[in-house]
Motif scaffolding. Structure first.
Motif, mmCIF file in Angstrom:
data_model
loop_
_atom_site.group_PDB
_atom_site.id
_atom_site.type_symbol
_atom_site.label_atom_id
_atom_site.label_comp_id
_atom_site.label_asym_id
_atom_site.label_seq_id
_atom_site.Cartn_x
_atom_site.Cartn_y
_atom_site.Cartn_z
ATOM 1 N N LYS A 62 0.807 -1.211 0.000
ATOM 2 C CA LYS A 62 0.000 0.000 0.000
ATOM 3 C C LYS A 62 0.842 1.263 0.000
ATOM 4 O O LYS A 62 0.315 2.356 -0.164
ATOM 5 C CB LYS A 62 -0.960 -0.025 1.196
ATOM 6 N N PHE B 77 -8.179 5.794 -11.831
ATOM 7 C CA PHE B 77 -7.873 5.532 -10.425
ATOM 8 C C PHE B 77 -8.759 4.430 -9.865
ATOM 9 O O PHE B 77 -8.330 3.693 -8.975
ATOM 10 C CB PHE B 77 -7.951 6.812 -9.597
ATOM 11 N N LEU C 178 -6.693 -3.844 -4.658
ATOM 12 C CA LEU C 178 -7.572 -4.746 -3.901
ATOM 13 C C LEU C 178 -7.263 -6.192 -4.259
ATOM 14 O O LEU C 178 -7.136 -7.049 -3.386
ATOM 15 C CB LEU C 178 -9.039 -4.435 -4.170
ATOM 16 N N THR D 232 -3.764 -7.226 -2.829
ATOM 17 C CA THR D 232 -3.739 -7.510 -1.391
ATOM 18 C C THR D 232 -4.498 -8.794 -1.080
ATOM 19 O O THR D 232 -4.096 -9.553 -0.207
ATOM 20 C CB THR D 232 -4.343 -6.362 -0.566
ATOM 21 N N LEU E 34 -12.629 -2.993 1.342
ATOM 22 C CA LEU E 34 -12.363 -1.946 0.354
ATOM 23 C C LEU E 34 -11.364 -0.926 0.883
ATOM 24 O O LEU E 34 -10.419 -0.546 0.199
ATOM 25 C CB LEU E 34 -13.681 -1.261 -0.020
ATOM 26 N N ARG F 57 -9.379 -1.171 3.688
ATOM 27 C CA ARG F 57 -8.115 -1.693 4.231
ATOM 28 C C ARG F 57 -7.263 -2.315 3.135
ATOM 29 O O ARG F 57 -6.058 -2.446 3.299
ATOM 30 C CB ARG F 57 -8.386 -2.723 5.320
ATOM 31 N N GLY F 58 -7.897 -2.701 2.032
ATOM 32 C CA GLY F 58 -7.168 -3.410 0.992
ATOM 33 C C GLY F 58 -6.526 -2.517 -0.047
ATOM 34 O O GLY F 58 -5.753 -2.988 -0.866
ATOM 35 N N SER F 59 -6.852 -1.230 -0.023
ATOM 36 C CA SER F 59 -6.288 -0.353 -1.045
ATOM 37 C C SER F 59 -5.522 0.779 -0.367
ATOM 38 O O SER F 59 -5.803 1.132 0.764
ATOM 39 C CB SER F 59 -7.409 0.204 -1.925
ATOM 40 N N PRO F 60 -4.552 1.333 -1.066
ATOM 41 C CA PRO F 60 -3.745 2.400 -0.454
ATOM 42 C C PRO F 60 -4.554 3.676 -0.239
ATOM 43 O O PRO F 60 -5.362 4.060 -1.095
ATOM 44 C CB PRO F 60 -2.654 2.653 -1.481
ATOM 45 N N PHE G 52 -3.495 6.550 -0.385
ATOM 46 C CA PHE G 52 -3.072 7.522 -1.395
ATOM 47 C C PHE G 52 -3.963 7.435 -2.638
ATOM 48 O O PHE G 52 -4.412 8.453 -3.171
ATOM 49 C CB PHE G 52 -1.624 7.208 -1.755
ATOM 50 N N ILE G 53 -4.246 6.194 -3.079
ATOM 51 C CA ILE G 53 -5.112 5.997 -4.238
ATOM 52 C C ILE G 53 -6.540 6.386 -3.885
ATOM 53 O O ILE G 53 -7.263 6.955 -4.709
ATOM 54 C CB ILE G 53 -5.053 4.529 -4.691
ATOM 55 N N PHE H 191 -6.840 10.087 -4.331
ATOM 56 C CA PHE H 191 -6.908 10.450 -5.744
ATOM 57 C C PHE H 191 -8.281 10.151 -6.314
ATOM 58 O O PHE H 191 -8.913 10.992 -6.952
ATOM 59 C CB PHE H 191 -5.863 9.661 -6.551
ATOM 60 N N PHE H 192 -8.733 8.928 -6.066
ATOM 61 C CA PHE H 192 -10.021 8.512 -6.622
ATOM 62 C C PHE H 192 -11.131 9.416 -6.113
ATOM 63 O O PHE H 192 -11.954 9.894 -6.886
ATOM 64 C CB PHE H 192 -10.306 7.053 -6.264
ATOM 65 N N ARG I 23 -0.692 -0.463 10.383
ATOM 66 C CA ARG I 23 -1.900 -0.374 9.575
ATOM 67 C C ARG I 23 -1.791 -1.333 8.432
ATOM 68 O O ARG I 23 -0.796 -1.421 7.812
ATOM 69 C CB ARG I 23 -2.059 1.026 9.004
#
Lengths: 297, 268
Positions: free
Chosen positions: A211, A252, A260, A263, B82, B84-87, B89-90, B93-94, B268
């Motif tokens: 991440k 994005f 997703l 991970t 959703l 916890r699985g993605s950064p 930072f992204i 942006f999104f 985290r």
């Protein structure tokens, strides 16, 4: 890419997209995904060895080394990792140039720091001003790898240090009773048993590392975030054969889905790995496996 | 210019009070300290509000994830996965580009494209997901006897939750939740690097630290100053959460209390 792509304006939706998604810049975008994977593949082992050294230092009987190890572990907890990223990239760059300057231009008499400028002789510049573009890019990537390794090495040191302390003390006492030296006890008894205690923390760390990869963007590497911003922005017919509105949101969204998936796959693999490491260990998990027949799934 | 004058000029610069122009030449140490400290206002703003609001959503998520009913459990599981699985930072942006698109059709979303609201929403959802997972873990490790005792007293539903389950959940989750709070405050530094614009150069502490590092080409002063502020903030958080921890555990004998410090660092 395809032969029918010569005139995009005449195409239907499917054809248009199949041409649009295979343009040259899109291939740069796809390659940048491999950059992320490459970064992970290089950083993870390097950070782990940094962490191992850090944990060994923190356990050392030589006080200054122990302080250094503990300081390395403690510092990342208090400070945002992004601040480290911003700091190390400039600091490492200047450090390398300073060393080269001292070695290559010993008769330089002006100060390196002149007010707001950092001046080294031109042959000490990294990369050399005359070198091709790909060397600049590789150098940037290399700096990013070191930065990631330093920051995540500190996290890993923390986890490994905890893992080493979690190994039951009688195990070490038994080793000592058998006449093993400190070094032998460490390598033959402590290290093999430590992994099972460290693995949950290390899995977590791997997730955090995944991440953290979008931060490459901040280090000036042309990574997926960079390309998503470039490609998603509004394109007018003047400059491209494939005009479209502001699609950055969709790009994005795609990155979000990519992470997703990544991970999720990691989670599954790490779960399997945990089962394997638990095998034969004197823990509740290991005991459960033994009773179930000891099969590794 | 004296340092006192600088503090008057730039102390509240990050929220638009004081001198408009940032220092450009012959930047003094005092100016760096003042401006970066002024940027901390934003870090604290994002952190405190996201934590305070996220706490409630996190509790709801934890209960929903622990529920036997599919219609509650599934959405909570997906929400947590959703975020916890993605950064983060992204996610920033999104969210920014999503709000930008929505702004085109619904003017209501206008304020969301500004950092003070849009980034806050993302941080709120993000911390809710992380703390929700922590609370869910705690919810599953509540001692069986506690709940049985509540049943024996005839407590049900809300009063059982309010008086027995919830306090125990908090008590068990608190050390991990402290870590989450620390990391949330660290995450607030990402806001101004993720498309959310810093309007009129009103940024957070890292924004100003980077400004100075770019202007002086010397990272060895602004970043340690930032580090100093954050270590201070981290100590404050540990102190504050330690007080709450003490209160949550006040009925237990001292040696059985979960310590906030000295625990393995939960990331985290």
């Amino acid at each position: 890419m395809f032969s029918f792509c010569s005139d995009p304006e005449t195409l239907g939706t499917v054809g248009w997209f199949s041409c649009y998604l295979t343009t040259g810049v899109h291939f740069s975008f796809y390659i940048s995904f491999f950059k992320v994977l490459l970064l992970l593949a290089i950083t993870a082992p390097v950070a782990l060895s940094f962490g191992f050294l850090g944990a060994m230092a923190a356990r050392s009987h030589f006080a200054p080394l122990r302080w250094l190890g503990k300081f390395y572990i403690a510092i990342v907890r208090g400070i945002p990792d992004i601040a480290f990223f911003m700091f190390f990239v400039i600091a490492l760059d200047q450090g390398f140039e300073w060393v080269r300057h001292k070695v290559l231009c010993p008769d330089w008499d002006q100060p390196i720091r002149q007010g707001a400028d950092f001046l080294v002789c031109s042959s000490a510049k990294l990369p050399l001003g005359s070198s091709p573009e790909w060397i600049h890019q590789t150098y940037g990537f290399f700096l990013a790898v070191i930065t990631f390794a330093i920051v995540f090495g500190a996290f890993a040191a923390n986890v490994l240090y905890g893992g080493m302390r979690a190994v039951p003390h009688p195990q070490l006492e038994t080793a000592e009773a058998y006449g093993m030296s400190r070094r032998q006890t460490f390598w033959r008894v402590l290290v093999p048993q430590m992994w099972v205690y460290a693995l949950p923390g290390l899995s977590n760390l791997w997730m955090v590392l995944i991440k953290a990869t979008p931060l490459l963007f901040l280090l000036g590497v042309e990574d997926i975030v960079y390309w998503a911003r470039e490609l998603g922005g509004t394109k007018t017919p003047k400059f491209t054969a494939y005009p479209h509105g502001d699609w950055r949101m969709w790009y994005f969204l795609f990155l979000l889905v990519f992470y997703l998936g990544f991970t999720r796959i990691s989670e599954i693999v790490l779960e399997r790995l945990m089962v394997r490491f638990t095998h034969g260990q004197a823990t509740t998990g290991g005991e459960k496996q033994r009773k179930a027949g000891g099969a590794i799934t | 210019m004296s340092c006192f004058q600088t503090i008057q000029d730039y102390g509240l610069r990050s929220i638009g009070i004081g001198e408009r122009l940032l220092p450009k030449e012959s930047i003094t140490l005092c100016e760096q300290f003042t401006l970066i400290g002024s940027g901390m206002i934003w870090n604290i703003y994002y952190g405190v509000i996201a934590l305070a609001t996220g706490f409630f959503l996190a509790t709801a998520l934890a209960v929903a994830k622990g529920s036997n009913r599919r219609i509650f459990r599934k959405p909570a599981e997906w929400f947590i996965f959703l975020f916890r699985g993605s950064p983060l930072f992204i996610q920033f942006f999104f969210a920014y580009f999503l709000f930008l698109n929505l702004k085109g059709t619904h003017p209501f979303f206008g304020p969301f494209t500004a950092a003070w609201l849009g980034a806050l929403v993302v941080l709120f959802l993000n911390t809710a997901a992380y703390s929700g997972e922590i609370f869910y873990g705690a919810l599953r490790s509540i001692p069986k006897g506690d709940v049985e005792a509540a049943d024996a007293y005839g407590m049900t539903g809300w009063s059982r939750f309010r008086r027995i389950i919830w306090p125990t959940m908090l008590r068990l989750a608190w050390p991990a939740y402290t870590n989450e709070a620390i990391f949330l405050f660290h995450a607030t530094t990402l806001v101004y690097f993720s498309s959310f614009p810093a309007w009129r150069q009103k940024g957070d502490s890292l924004y100003y630290a980077r400004y100075f590092a770019d202007k002086t080409f010397n990272p060895f002063i602004p970043y340690p100053i930032l580090a100093f502020y954050f270590i201070l903030l981290t100590l404050l958080i540990i102190g504050f959460f330690g007080l709450i921890n003490k209160r949550l555990n006040r009925h237990l004998p001292t040696e059985r209390r979960a310590k906030t410090r000295g625990l393995p660092n939960l990331l985290r």
